[in-house]
Design a protein around this motif. Structure first.
Motif, short mmCIF file in Angstrom:
data_model
loop_
_atom_site.label_atom_id
_atom_site.label_comp_id
_atom_site.label_asym_id
_atom_site.label_seq_id
_atom_site.Cartn_x
_atom_site.Cartn_y
_atom_site.Cartn_z
N THR A 7 11.17 65.44 1.69
CA THR A 7 10.86 64.41 2.68
C THR A 7 9.43 63.88 2.55
O THR A 7 9.13 62.81 3.07
N THR A 8 8.55 64.60 1.86
CA THR A 8 7.14 64.20 1.79
C THR A 8 6.87 63.23 0.66
O THR A 8 6.29 62.16 0.87
N ASN A 9 7.28 63.57 -0.54
CA ASN A 9 7.00 62.75 -1.72
C ASN A 9 8.30 62.13 -2.23
O ASN A 9 8.95 62.66 -3.12
N THR A 10 8.67 61.01 -1.64
CA THR A 10 9.93 60.38 -1.99
C THR A 10 9.72 58.88 -2.22
O THR A 10 8.93 58.25 -1.52
N SER A 11 10.43 58.35 -3.19
CA SER A 11 10.45 56.91 -3.44
C SER A 11 11.91 56.50 -3.50
O SER A 11 12.64 56.91 -4.41
N ARG A 12 12.36 55.70 -2.54
CA ARG A 12 13.77 55.34 -2.43
C ARG A 12 13.96 53.83 -2.43
O ARG A 12 13.04 53.07 -2.08
N GLY A 13 15.17 53.41 -2.81
CA GLY A 13 15.51 52.00 -2.76
C GLY A 13 15.70 51.55 -1.32
O GLY A 13 15.68 52.35 -0.39
N ALA A 14 15.88 50.24 -1.16
CA ALA A 14 16.08 49.67 0.17
C ALA A 14 17.25 50.34 0.86
O ALA A 14 18.29 50.57 0.25
N SER A 15 17.08 50.68 2.13
CA SER A 15 18.05 51.33 3.01
C SER A 15 18.23 52.82 2.70
O SER A 15 19.02 53.49 3.35
N GLY A 16 17.52 53.35 1.72
CA GLY A 16 17.58 54.78 1.45
C GLY A 16 16.80 55.56 2.49
O GLY A 16 15.83 55.06 3.06
N ALA A 17 17.21 56.80 2.75
CA ALA A 17 16.56 57.61 3.77
C ALA A 17 16.54 59.06 3.33
O ALA A 17 17.46 59.54 2.64
N ASN A 18 15.51 59.79 3.75
CA ASN A 18 15.38 61.20 3.43
C ASN A 18 16.44 62.02 4.16
O ASN A 18 16.94 61.63 5.22
N GLY A 19 16.76 63.18 3.59
CA GLY A 19 17.66 64.11 4.25
C GLY A 19 16.93 64.95 5.27
O GLY A 19 15.74 64.75 5.55
N SER A 20 17.62 65.93 5.82
CA SER A 20 17.03 66.82 6.83
C SER A 20 17.75 68.16 6.75
O SER A 20 18.61 68.38 5.89
N SER A 21 17.42 69.05 7.66
CA SER A 21 18.05 70.36 7.68
C SER A 21 19.53 70.30 8.03
O SER A 21 20.26 71.27 7.85
N SER A 22 19.97 69.15 8.53
CA SER A 22 21.37 69.02 8.93
C SER A 22 22.10 67.84 8.28
O SER A 22 23.27 67.62 8.56
N ALA A 23 21.39 67.07 7.43
CA ALA A 23 22.02 65.89 6.83
C ALA A 23 21.55 65.71 5.40
O ALA A 23 20.42 66.06 5.04
N ALA A 24 22.44 65.16 4.59
CA ALA A 24 22.09 64.82 3.21
C ALA A 24 21.24 63.55 3.18
O ALA A 24 21.20 62.80 4.16
N ALA A 25 20.56 63.33 2.08
CA ALA A 25 19.79 62.09 1.93
C ALA A 25 20.75 60.90 1.88
O ALA A 25 21.89 61.01 1.44
#
Length: 215
Positions: free
Chosen positions: A53-71
């Motif tokens: 979640t800290t060092n991420t580069s994603r395309g438009a509409s992309g989102a980081n995951g979490s302890s309960s969800a995939a990216a």
């Protein structure tokens, strides 16, 4: 019994062991959310893409995951050196040390060799009729990165990894057990219970949502 194999059952056990190891690596790099599990639902690990979640580069509409969800996958884009350099700066700022490995799928591993130029002209060594067109180490302003191909990861992801802050946590090591014989059929089962251990998610980075074609 087959010609050329002293023990066909032993050969199949060895093949299935390799297959299980490949499955283990694939699921660790898959975009999978954690499932706690219960008496009727199998538990699932929180795989690496959902950790970062800290060092991420994603395309438009992309989102980081979490302890309960995939990216969340975003709009795909072509790999470029500028994207990589931006991720390197972000990672070195947050981690205070540069990861030592840059890992990509087969297509984007080829793109690393073709798209990285650095600050100098690339020279291809022609020796004994062989053309060397591969880059194995990328020397950034912060240190060298070893370029590694991994055919078991998702092609759209490229990883900056520091092995000092990654591990495999094993509850049950890979093991085998004979099952009851049915007629002339010999059976057995092989399994392992494990998860990926991310000791510091800020020590790694991901360049996500890349196109999967060779540029």
């Amino acid at each position: 019994r087959k010609y050329g194999a002293k023990n066909e059952f032993a050969r199949q056990k060895a093949k299935k062991g390799k297959e299980l190891k490949r499955d283990m690596e694939t699921i660790m790099m898959a975009n999978q959310a954690r499932v706690v599990g219960n008496a009727s639902t199998a538990q699932k690990m929180r795989s690496l893409p959902s950790w970062l979640t800290t060092n991420t580069s994603r395309g438009a509409s992309g989102a980081n995951g979490s302890s309960s969800a995939a990216a969340t996958d975003g709009t795909q884009r072509n790999f470029s050196e500028s994207l990589l350099r931006s991720l390197i700066v972000t990672t070195i700022t947050n981690a205070n040390e540069l990861p030592t490995m840059l890992m990509a799928g087969p297509a984007n591993r080829a793109n690393l060799s073709s798209q990285l130029s650095g600050n100098a002209t690339k020279f291809y060594e022609l020796k004994d009729g062989q053309l060397n067109a591969s880059i194995s180490v990328y020397r950034s302003d912060y240190g060298p990165l070893k370029l590694v191909m991994n055919r078991f990861q998702r092609e759209r992801d490229m990883w900056l990894l520091n092995p000092d802050y990654l591990s495999i946590r094993t509850l049950e090591p890979m093991q085998y057990q004979d099952l009851a014989v049915t007629g002339l059929s010999q059976k057995g089962q092989m399994w392992s219970n494990f998860t990926v251990g991310v000791l510091n998610e800020a020590a790694h980075g991901v360049l996500a949502d890349l196109n999967t074609a060779v540029l």
